[in-house]
Design an enzyme around this catalytic site. Structure first.
Site, mmCIF file in Angstrom:
data_model
loop_
_atom_site.group_PDB
_atom_site.id
_atom_site.type_symbol
_atom_site.label_atom_id
_atom_site.label_comp_id
_atom_site.label_asym_id
_atom_site.label_seq_id
_atom_site.Cartn_x
_atom_site.Cartn_y
_atom_site.Cartn_z
ATOM 1 N N SER A 245 0.849 -1.191 0.000
ATOM 2 C CA SER A 245 0.000 0.000 0.000
ATOM 3 C C SER A 245 0.883 1.238 0.000
ATOM 4 O O SER A 245 2.111 1.143 0.043
ATOM 5 C CB SER A 245 -0.888 0.007 1.235
ATOM 6 O OG SER A 245 -0.105 0.349 2.360
ATOM 7 N N LYS A 246 0.232 2.378 -0.023
ATOM 8 C CA LYS A 246 0.941 3.669 -0.041
ATOM 9 C C LYS A 246 1.976 3.783 1.092
ATOM 10 O O LYS A 246 2.965 4.486 0.970
ATOM 11 C CB LYS A 246 -0.064 4.820 0.097
ATOM 12 C CG LYS A 246 -0.831 5.071 -1.163
ATOM 13 C CD LYS A 246 -0.144 6.152 -2.013
ATOM 14 C CE LYS A 246 -0.756 6.241 -3.397
ATOM 15 N NZ LYS A 246 0.200 6.224 -4.479
ATOM 16 N N ARG A 247 1.666 3.087 2.198
ATOM 17 C CA ARG A 247 2.595 3.146 3.333
ATOM 18 C C ARG A 247 3.995 2.693 2.943
ATOM 19 O O ARG A 247 4.987 3.056 3.555
ATOM 20 C CB ARG A 247 2.112 2.236 4.470
ATOM 21 C CG ARG A 247 1.025 2.795 5.347
ATOM 22 C CD ARG A 247 0.703 1.841 6.471
ATOM 23 N NE ARG A 247 0.395 0.500 5.973
ATOM 24 C CZ ARG A 247 1.150 -0.571 6.147
ATOM 25 N NH1 ARG A 247 2.255 -0.496 6.835
ATOM 26 N NH2 ARG A 247 0.782 -1.737 5.653
ATOM 27 N N GLY A 249 5.480 3.345 0.220
ATOM 28 C CA GLY A 249 6.110 4.251 -0.742
ATOM 29 C C GLY A 249 5.311 4.267 -2.028
ATOM 30 O O GLY A 249 4.119 3.977 -2.016
#
Ligand code: GLU
Length: 479
Positions: A245-247, A249
């Site tokens: 996920s966006k977490r 990067g």
């Protein structure tokens, strides 16, 4: 070879193409190309609130950047509502679907009652047995209705090409809605109508779609159509083994493009997230991947996306890429960074190639050519602080460089070999170690504590630039 092998990539244009979607597209494309089948594109834009035209363009752009060209015209679901409604009507006529007049309040009450008993909710089937006259009458009276599929008792099973045999008893499902009360067919319906219409032979998609598959097979059956083969792809995880996920990067293909990763490296790496060639090589050209790709060799183990690995593969691709091709991609970036003007592109062609050759073995993205090679285009503005502390601490440094610079000024054959020989002779004469001269020289010329071989760098920069930069560094450190 296999004209009847047809696969599709079916993105919903509610976001840009992310890594997981790109991998799905890649596997579909590789499969089609490896067996001589067709790779089709279907835009699943029935959710008008969330779908955006510019995202369709962005997704197509990312697919083409990766080299995933599609056959035939893309299909847009938003343009096919009438077709879906016709198909719903066919199922109604055949008694394979029925109108459901239950109101949302009634359904809510049913649901709450089962939840209270700690049971999984399934529609009670209340409207299943309305006669067609009753249903006609209720509809004629203006009562809103949804349309539900009439599930047959039995077991739905398929041999997933990745996950193996999967079986689900229809008594675990309910007569799910295929058309809402506003006349809009639901996602499951649109997918199956399109997969039939597009003659899709293999459905290759993320494993998050496994729960949809029994429902969709029920629909294929209701239409008396052959069931395609299914291959569900394992999850993509981040390096902490959590769902990517966006977490973690950047997750968008466009972001990696922006960061200067070559498309062939992104394709190569994503292809390896769930599949490996028999010889277990990791750096492959697209043709080699197509040659070796095999759907049944996809692993069901979740795959971990690791940017470091992508970087490594990217560096390998750059070290093999022709200088011409690197130049083609690099030039617009250099122009955008104002390191080169449009007018200089032709006259600087050889210079650019020399820079590419000297840097390519050390860098891993196109952008790093600029990050690490900016000094080939302009004098360093800053000098790396750590390197200064380490290599410019001797108070004699300026004096030595000034002296050596006077010697450099007398050299006509400004080539790496000659420069190296002269530096070593000078060091010996003055009782210095060559390194005591080389490090400050590197700092003065590049601003960095590390660079490719400094004599090659000097040769590429040329005498005028070298002398000016030494002078500038001396001034910088004496004032
Ligand atoms: N539109 C779906 C998605 O983006 C894909 C549906 C399918 O492949 O069947 O996840």
């Amino acid at each position: 070879m296999s004209d009847n092998i047809r696969v599709r990539f079916a993105p919903s244009p509610t976001g840009s193409l992310h890594l997981g979607g790109a991998r799905t597209a890649i596997y579909n494309w590789l499969f089609a190309r490896s067996v001589g089948g067709k790779f089709l594109l279907r835009i699943e834009d029935t959710d008008v609130e969330r779908s955006r035209r510019e995202l369709v363009d962005q997704i197509c752009d990312s697919l083409l950047w990766l080299g995933l060209n599609w056959d035939e015209e893309p299909v847009f679901q938003s343009q096919r509502m009438n077709l879906y409604r016709e198909r719903v009507a066919e199922l109604l006529d055949a008694g394979k679907a029925y109108r459901c007049f239950c109101t949302s309040q009634e359904l809510e009450a049913e649901k709450n009652a089962t939840i209270k008993q700690n049971k999984a909710y399934r529609y009670s089937g209340k409207c299943r047995n309305l006669s067609s006259q009753q249903a006609e009458q209720l509809a004629a009276q203006g009562n809103p209705f949804t349309v539900r599929i009439r599930l047959e008792p039995g077991v739905i099973e398929w041999d997933d090409l990745v996950y193996g045999h999967i079986a689900v008893n229809n008594n675990e499902l309910d007569d799910f809605i295929i058309q809402r009360s506003n006349g809009i067919p639901v996602y499951q319906m649109a997918v199956v109508v399109d997969d039939i219409d597009m003659k899709i032979s293999h459905i290759i998609r993320g494993e998050d779609h496994i729960p949809n598959t029994p429902k969709q097979i029920n629909l294929f059956r209701a239409f008396d159509q052959p069931i395609p083969q299914f291959a569900h792809l394992p999850l993509l995880l981040g390096t902490d083994n959590k769902r990517l996920s966006k977490r973690h990067g950047a997750t968008g293909v466009d972001e990696y493009r922006e960061q200067g990763y070559p498309a062939e490296a992104v394709l190569n790496y994503l292809a390896l997230l769930g599949w490996a060639p028999q010889d277990e090589r990791e750096v492959l050209e697209v043709g080699e991947i197509i040659e070796q790709f095999n759907l049944t060799a996809i692993s069901r183990k979740a795959a971990v996306f690791d940017t470091k690995k992508l970087e490594w593969i990217s560096g390998e691709h750059l070290s093999r890429m022709s200088a011409q091709k690197i130049k083609r991609i690099l030039v617009p970036k250099l122009v955008a960074s104002r390191l080169l003007t449009e007018n200089e592109i032709d006259s600087q062609s050889d210079y650019l190639e020399a820079i590419i050759e000297i840097l390519r073995g050390r860098i891993r993205t196109f952008n790093q050519f600029i990050e690490w090679g900016g000094y080939f285009f302009r004098d360093p503005k800053n000098y790396d602080e750590k390197a200064v502390a380490k290599y410019w601490k001797n108070p004699m440094t300026e004096q030595r460089l000034a002296e050596f610079s006077r010697e450099l000024a007398t050299i006509n054959d400004f080539t790496a070999n000659v420069l190296e020989e002269r530096l070593r002779q000078y060091a010996e004469r003055t009782g210095l170690k060559a390194a005591e001269l080389i490090h400050p020289l590197r700092l003065a010329l590049t601003g960095f504590g590390i660079s490719p071989g400094i004599f090659q760098v000097m040769e590429i920069l040329g005498k005028k630039n070298v002398l000016r930069r030494i002078q500038k560094a001396i001034e910088h450190f004496t004032t």
